[in-house]
Design a protein around this motif. Structure first.
Motif, PDB file in Angstrom:
ATOM      1  N   ASP A  19       0.905  -1.242   0.464  1.00  0.00           N
ATOM      2  CA  ASP A  19       0.060  -0.186   0.245  1.00  0.00           C
ATOM      3  C   ASP A  19       0.910   1.192  -0.137  1.00  0.00           C
ATOM      4  O   ASP A  19       0.233   1.811  -0.961  1.00  0.00           O
ATOM      5  CB  ASP A  19      -1.246   0.065   1.115  1.00  0.00           C
ATOM      6  N   GLY A  22       2.109   2.073  -3.924  1.00  0.00           N
ATOM      7  CA  GLY A  22       0.890   1.920  -4.065  1.00  0.00           C
ATOM      8  C   GLY A  22       1.228   3.779  -4.640  1.00  0.00           C
ATOM      9  O   GLY A  22       0.533   4.457  -4.846  1.00  0.00           O
ATOM     10  N   ARG A  23       1.805   4.722  -2.474  1.00  0.00           N
ATOM     11  CA  ARG A  23       1.172   5.503  -2.358  1.00  0.00           C
ATOM     12  C   ARG A  23       2.134   6.449  -3.146  1.00  0.00           C
ATOM     13  O   ARG A  23       2.392   7.476  -3.722  1.00  0.00           O
ATOM     14  CB  ARG A  23       0.699   6.366  -0.760  1.00  0.00           C
ATOM     15  N   SER A  28      -2.889   2.888  -7.009  1.00  0.00           N
ATOM     16  CA  SER A  28      -3.508   1.588  -5.968  1.00  0.00           C
ATOM     17  C   SER A  28      -2.905   1.089  -5.181  1.00  0.00           C
ATOM     18  O   SER A  28      -2.056   0.454  -6.065  1.00  0.00           O
ATOM     19  CB  SER A  28      -4.750   1.597  -6.515  1.00  0.00           C
ATOM     20  N   ARG A  30      -4.679  -1.889  -4.983  1.00  0.00           N
ATOM     21  CA  ARG A  30      -4.457  -3.217  -6.090  1.00  0.00           C
ATOM     22  C   ARG A  30      -4.283  -2.921  -7.129  1.00  0.00           C
ATOM     23  O   ARG A  30      -3.576  -3.953  -8.147  1.00  0.00           O
ATOM     24  CB  ARG A  30      -5.816  -2.729  -6.409  1.00  0.00           C
TER      25      ARG A  30
END
Length: 61
Positions: A19, A22-23, A28, A30
């Protein structure tokens, strides 16, 4: 393997969570998981850890 793929793997190698990767990449969690699955499929490994080890052995990260 694209530069973005290598950035993703190098972040995971540092112990950054999916996560958080992703940031950092402005996508995302996902999407990170989906891209990671694609990387694993392309290089013929089963897990993210194996993908990181594969890239490290080849000095890509």
């Amino acid at each position: 393997m694209s530069e973005d793929d290598l950035v993703l793997l190098s972040e995971l190698a540092k112990g950054v969570t999916v996560d958080r990767v992703g940031r950092r990449l402005d996508i995302s969690g996902r999407t990170v998981r989906r891209r990671l699955r694609g990387i694993c499929d392309r290089i013929g490994v089963a897990t993210a850890i194996e993908a990181v080890a594969w890239a490290a052995r080849r000095r890509l990260i």
